[in-house]
Design an enzyme around this catalytic site. Structure first.
Site, PDB file in Angstrom:
ATOM      1  N   ASP A 592      12.978  26.454  -1.027  1.00  0.00           N
ATOM      2  CA  ASP A 592      11.886  26.089  -0.123  1.00  0.00           C
ATOM      3  C   ASP A 592      11.660  24.581  -0.093  1.00  0.00           C
ATOM      4  OD1 ASP A 592       9.835  26.500   1.644  1.00  0.00           O
ATOM      5  OD2 ASP A 592       8.495  27.488   0.226  1.00  0.00           O
ATOM      6  N   GLU A 595      10.822  18.906   2.984  1.00  0.00           N
ATOM      7  CA  GLU A 595      10.423  18.103   4.142  1.00  0.00           C
ATOM      8  C   GLU A 595       9.311  17.110   3.834  1.00  0.00           C
ATOM      9  OE1 GLU A 595       7.995  21.602   3.631  1.00  0.00           O
ATOM     10  OE2 GLU A 595      10.112  21.533   4.162  1.00  0.00           O
ATOM     11  N   ASP A 657       7.218  29.039   8.378  1.00  0.00           N
ATOM     12  CA  ASP A 657       5.954  29.776   8.321  1.00  0.00           C
ATOM     13  C   ASP A 657       5.330  29.986   9.689  1.00  0.00           C
ATOM     14  OD1 ASP A 657       6.453  29.556   5.643  1.00  0.00           O
ATOM     15  OD2 ASP A 657       5.003  27.967   5.289  1.00  0.00           O
TER      16      ASP A 657
END
Length: 878
Positions: A592, A595, A657
């Protein structure tokens, strides 16, 4: 002196619900336009067109009419330009400007501040062929020495003759300042323009074109530091008549330099680059950045057509065609809502810019292809904006002082993808187990997993793996339950961890986990075996702040340290952490984040953190990829953050998400757009969380996953690369596949639908690894000449070339409108009724009740017939 100002708004508790959009980031310099001039002494200005080779397969044409322009074409199609400048207009410009960055919890807004200097006009001094491809040295005292800089190699004349020709364009950029004087005569207000008595500026540039592959032209642009003409010492070579007039008066006008010009000299003199940073909005500090007097903005401007459609730019969630838009290329959180209301407004109120907008994305790419079969991408990692707002041109603004990129040739969209991924890299064939059956996302601990496993067997659900996000344990924070970011199993939550893995493995079911490149302090965690944050801190492999301390990055309710992936020790240490997980029997994981690197971080490499910000997700993927390659087991990881070269380092992607909603910019519809846009950009294997992820349960604003949404998302994702569930960030608020008999039965049904085309999925995965073509495809890839196709975004898509899927993406709908494209004689067969649709270029309403999404296969396709046969054998089709 250009300024970099960084404002941090992590802790603002009440914010403007409509903050400035990143799509309109360039406010001070909205568009740069200048004229193109030719040096008459060195470049022919007659009516005769000139042609120059670029390697063995390309040519550049010079057309002197209408002010002059350049055009590049492939020798197989010499009359079709793949890149052209605009007649009489500059195709290269540069500036020195301040940069302002607003940062808040993974969201970034980059803006142009004050502009100190713009060189928007361009002179071409020379176009020449260099038959040597040695290293190009841009640090020249005089552009006439270019040839010498191409002959430092020891190759003899015969060897040099074998090398493909390289094309070099040299010249200067300059500004032409005018002042306006207002006067009144006979009661009428008027104004006149005249040339200002202030220093003029010019800078030399070099543009190098070279053939990289049979279908790619590389280009390099380097611009020298600006030179200021303030007296008689500087001389500018004679150009055409128009340009000569510009320079003729320099001696007379610039004699007294700084003394006469006063503040005008201050505004135009060379300026350094100072960083003005802040820990919070009110606290400021500064230090000088190297390369102080160089330009920090470069523009490339070239021709487009009004009806040209632009696709790509990485994983984009709101649009497929970007003509008429400004597209910023910056890795960041996608946001909550991204323009859908009222959730975007609510998210922005709670946390600055948390809502994002249509352009925010985890995985952008400075790449596009068009409906005219033109394609270009930039190398490097500088922040960039592609301005497509003008009908007749493209303008790219690069935050840097040099540019490298490639222009691609291809006759179809699929060819262009193949040529693009040939260079940036392609995803490898992923293990068969990850694409065989359902990946069941679960939380809750050992007993919860075993209970759901038993129920799945009762419903005869084929399962490939359990993905256990909370394997590291959970803690309660102000916003609810969150994971302990300390990458080891929580033996209390998952007691009998190895036994659970073994029992599942005995039934050919894998266990997958979760990790990210951040580490949380875990002093308060009672049952930890290791404290990875303290270990990394001791090894000095965490990203630092300006004071040399670990940079504590805000993340919702707690702060974390971030691994410095540029440090040589980081990869070695973290790969050991991952290998311990694999040694326990884990066979896959979600990698995950990636960024959120702060743009004022201090890295071991010393590189510019804004460029490193875009590179960070590639470095994160590379560490995970190395673990996979070093192990004998069939491992797989999937991630959401990425950039241009991520297909080279990744294995599988997911779209992050999405909201648990039907909305366009951040709901189920956006998951289709993200799937298709990323596929055009090289992300061949992508998927979304079944049912979405982001749940909001505030007193006024509520977004909960309904059963209908969950069922429709199952139908949609049964035709993507991976079929994986997620409980969402608030599981108790959401309908789950295990909620009741109906959800369980529907999940079982579409797991089998997914399994029925496994044979074709394996074939498409192999094709993707060889050619870069995505599993799920926008119709543009196979029907580029059908105008109606260009108006489609989320409405329908292809799986390979043989399936046409028209998902239900609206609440309460039981019919969809399917479009059958032009371009071939194939008819389409409706899977559930067997009805054949033979007419092309028409729309038809198709019944699509829950459980029967509109899916078609090509009539006569062996793949289609095998799919139907498999559905029958699984009891799905009568």
């Amino acid at each position: 002196m250009a300024i970099l100002k960084i404002t941090k708004k992590h802790k603002k508790h009440f914010n403007n619900p409509f903050p400035t959009s990143s799509a309109s980031a360039s406010t001070t310099i909205p568009y740069v336009k200048g004229s193109l001039f030719i040096n008459a002494k060195t470049v022919p200005t007659s009516d005769q067109n000139l042609f120059f080779p670029i390697g063995n397969d390309f040519k550049l044409s010079w057309f002197p009419n209408n002010g002059g322009h350049l055009s590049i074409s492939h020798l197989s199609e010499p009359t079709r330009p793949i890149w052209s400048s605009i007649p009489g207009q500059a195709f290269l410009s540069a500036a020195m400007a301040d940069t302002e960055v607003e940062e808040s919890r993974g969201s970034f807004l980059v803006k142009d501040g004050d502009v100190h200097l713009v060189c928007n006009h361009q002179i071409i001094d020379g176009i020449r062929v260099i038959n040597d491809n040695c290293q190009f040295d841009h640090n020249l005292e005089d552009h006439e020495k270019v040839s010498a800089d191409y002959s430092p190699c020891d190759d003899d004349a015969e060897e040099k003759a074998k090398k493909p020709p390289i094309l070099l364009i040299t010249g200067r950029l300059f500004n032409k300042t005018k002042k306006t004087k207002r006067f009144q005569k006979h009661g009428i207000n008027a104004s006149i323009q005249f040339e200002a008595k202030r220093p003029s500026v010019y800078a030399r540039y070099w543009i190098l074109f070279s053939q990289k592959t049979n279908h790619q032209v590389g280009f390099q642009v380097k611009i020298e530091k600006p030179s200021f003409i303030s007296g008689t010492k500087k001389q500018v070579p004679t150009t055409t008549t128009t340009t000569s007039r510009i320079y003729r008066g320099f001696k007379k006008r610039m004699n007294n330099r700084k003394k006469r010009l006063g503040w005008c000299w201050y505004l135009t003199k060379p300026r350094g680059f100072v960083l003005v940073s802040s820990v919070e909005e009110e606290e400021m500090g500064s230090f000088e950045i190297p390369k102080a007097e160089e330009f920090n903005r470069v523009w490339l401007t070239y021709a487009s057509e009004e009806n040209e459609r632009f696709y790509g730019f990485g994983e984009q969630f709101s649009h497929m065609d970007f003509k008429g838009k400004k597209v910023p290329i910056l890795v960041q959180e996608q946001g909550i809502g991204r323009g859908d209301q009222p959730i975007t407004m609510a998210a922005n109120l709670v946390s600055y810019r948390a809502g994002g907008d249509w352009s925010t994305t985890y995985a952008p790419s400075p790449f596009y292809m068009t409906s005219k079969m033109r394609s270009l991408y930039l190398e490097g990692y500088d922040y960039t904006i592609f301005d497509l707002t003008r009908p007749d041109r493209v303008q790219i603004q690069i935050h840097g002082n040099s540019v490298e990129g490639r222009i691609l040739h291809g006759n179809s969209p699929c060819e262009l993808i193949e040529h693009f991924t040939e260079t940036i890299g392609r995803l490898p064939e992923i293990p068969e187990w990850i694409i065989s059956s359902a990946i069941v996302g679960m939380q809750g601990g050992t007993e919860a997993v075993r209970r759901i496993w038993d129920e799945l067997r009762d419903y005869d659900v084929p399962v490939s793996a359990f993905w256990l996000q909370d394997w590291v344990g959970q803690r309660e924070t102000l916003i609810g339950s969150q994971l302990w970011w300390n990458w080891e199993v929580d033996a209390q939550r998952y007691c009998g961890w190895k036994e659970l893995i073994k029992d599942l493995g005995d039934q050919n079911i894998k266990v997958m986990t979760y990790c990210n490149p951040c580490l949380a302090p875990v002093d308060e965690k009672t049952n930890k075996k290791r404290n990875l944050f303290e270990e990394a801190k001791e090894l000095d492999i965490l990203v630092k702040d300006n004071n040399g301390n670990p940079y504590m990055v805000p993340n919702t309710a707690f702060d974390v340290g971030m691994l410095d992936l540029t440090h040589p020790k980081t990869g070695t240490w973290f790969k050991k952490v991952l290998r311990e997980m694999v040694d326990d029997g884990v066979r896959g994981w979600m990698a995950d984040f990636g960024e959120g690197l702060p743009v004022d971080a201090v890295l071991y490499s010393g590189e510019d953190p804004i460029s490193a910000h875009n590179r960070y997700p590639e470095l994160w993927a590379k560490i995970n990829k190395e673990v996979v390659e070093e192990q004998e087991q069939e491992l797989v990881f999937f991630m959401r953050a990425g950039f241009r070269d991520s297909p080279k380092w990744g294995m599988l992607f997911w779209e992050g998400d999405q909201m648990v909603s039907w909305q366009t910019n951040d709901g189920i519809k956006s998951s289709v757009v993200g799937l298709l846009s990323s596929g055009i950009s090289g992300y061949a294997f992508n998927h979304s969380d079944i049912g979405g992820y982001c749940t909001v349960n505030l007193p006024i604003v509520k977004y909960r996953r309904t059963q209908e949404l969950l069922l429709r998302w199952m139908e949609l994702n049964s035709f993507t690369t991976v079929f994986r569930t997620h409980e969402g960030n608030k599981p108790s608020c959401n309908s789950q596949f295990y909620s009741n008999q109906h959800t369980f039965s529907h999940f079982a049904r579409f797991t089998k639908v997914y399994a029925a085309w496994k044979f074709y999925r394996i074939q498409l995965v192999k094709e993707a690894s060889q050619k870069g073509l995505p599993v799920c495809r926008h119709l543009f890839l196979h029907y580029p000449n059908d105008e109606h196709v260009h108006h489609l975004s989320y409405q329908q898509f292809l799986v390979g070339s043989e399936f046409l899927v028209v998902p239900v993406l609206d609440k309460g709908k039981k019919k969809v409108k399917a479009y059958f494209p032009l371009g071939e004689s194939t008819s389409w067969l409706h899977v559930w009724t067997g009805k054949v649709f033979s007419k092309q270029g028409i729309e038809e309403w198709i019944d699509a009740p829950i459980g029967y999404p509109a899916v078609f296969v090509k009539v006569g396709s062996i793949i289609g017939e095998t799919f139907l046969s498999n559905l029958k054998s699984l009891g799905i089709l009568l």
